[in-house]
Scaffold this motif. Structure first.
Motif, short mmCIF file in Angstrom:
data_model
loop_
_atom_site.label_atom_id
_atom_site.label_comp_id
_atom_site.label_asym_id
_atom_site.label_seq_id
_atom_site.Cartn_x
_atom_site.Cartn_y
_atom_site.Cartn_z
N SER A 15 0.84 -1.20 0.00
CA SER A 15 0.00 0.00 0.00
C SER A 15 0.88 1.25 0.00
O SER A 15 1.97 1.24 0.55
CB SER A 15 -0.89 0.00 1.24
N ASP A 17 -0.32 4.03 1.39
CA ASP A 17 -0.81 4.77 2.56
C ASP A 17 0.08 4.47 3.76
O ASP A 17 0.15 3.32 4.21
CB ASP A 17 -2.25 4.36 2.86
N GLU A 45 -3.49 2.54 -5.37
CA GLU A 45 -3.24 2.84 -3.97
C GLU A 45 -2.75 1.61 -3.21
O GLU A 45 -1.97 1.73 -2.28
CB GLU A 45 -4.51 3.36 -3.30
N GLU A 46 -3.24 0.42 -3.59
CA GLU A 46 -2.89 -0.81 -2.90
C GLU A 46 -3.11 -1.97 -3.87
O GLU A 46 -3.93 -1.89 -4.76
CB GLU A 46 -3.79 -0.98 -1.67
N THR A 57 -7.71 4.92 -7.28
CA THR A 57 -8.43 6.11 -6.85
C THR A 57 -9.60 6.39 -7.78
O THR A 57 -9.53 6.15 -8.98
CB THR A 57 -7.50 7.34 -6.82
N ASN A 67 -9.09 11.31 2.79
CA ASN A 67 -8.37 10.29 2.01
C ASN A 67 -9.06 10.08 0.67
O ASN A 67 -10.27 10.22 0.58
CB ASN A 67 -8.34 8.96 2.78
N THR A 70 -11.43 4.99 -3.06
CA THR A 70 -10.84 3.96 -3.91
C THR A 70 -11.88 2.93 -4.31
O THR A 70 -12.89 2.75 -3.64
CB THR A 70 -9.69 3.24 -3.18
#
Length: 85
Positions: A15, A17, A45-46, A57, A67, A70
């Motif tokens: 990820s 994040d 994002e992951e 996204t 945030n 997603t």
């Protein structure tokens, strides 16, 4: 020598994040690229290789915490290092 071998392997899940338990700054510093269904994606994002999905996204939308929103999309995931040729 084993450090070189380990550094070229990707984790099953990664990820971008920093609050995620799957965040790995060392791997992300090497400029990771993602091919999803054979197409290079820049908004991932992951990802999870074993389960075959990526979180991308959804435009510029944000959740109530600021945030990015997603969407989880299923298909073959191929991570690679952009610095390798």
């Amino acid at each position: 020598m084993s450090e070189t071998i380990m550094s070229d392997e990707f984790p099953d899940r990664l990820s971008v994040d920093p609050n995620s338990p799957y965040y790995n700054a060392d791997i992300l510093a090497r400029d990771v690229g993602i091919r999803f269904k054979g197409i290079e994606k820049t908004n991932v994002e992951e990802y999870c290789i074993s389960e075959g999905w990526v979180r991308v996204t959804a435009g510029n939308a944000k959740d109530r915490h600021g945030n990015p929103l997603t969407i989880k999309v299923h298909g073959p995931v191929e991570p690679y290092f952009r610095d390798k040729k």
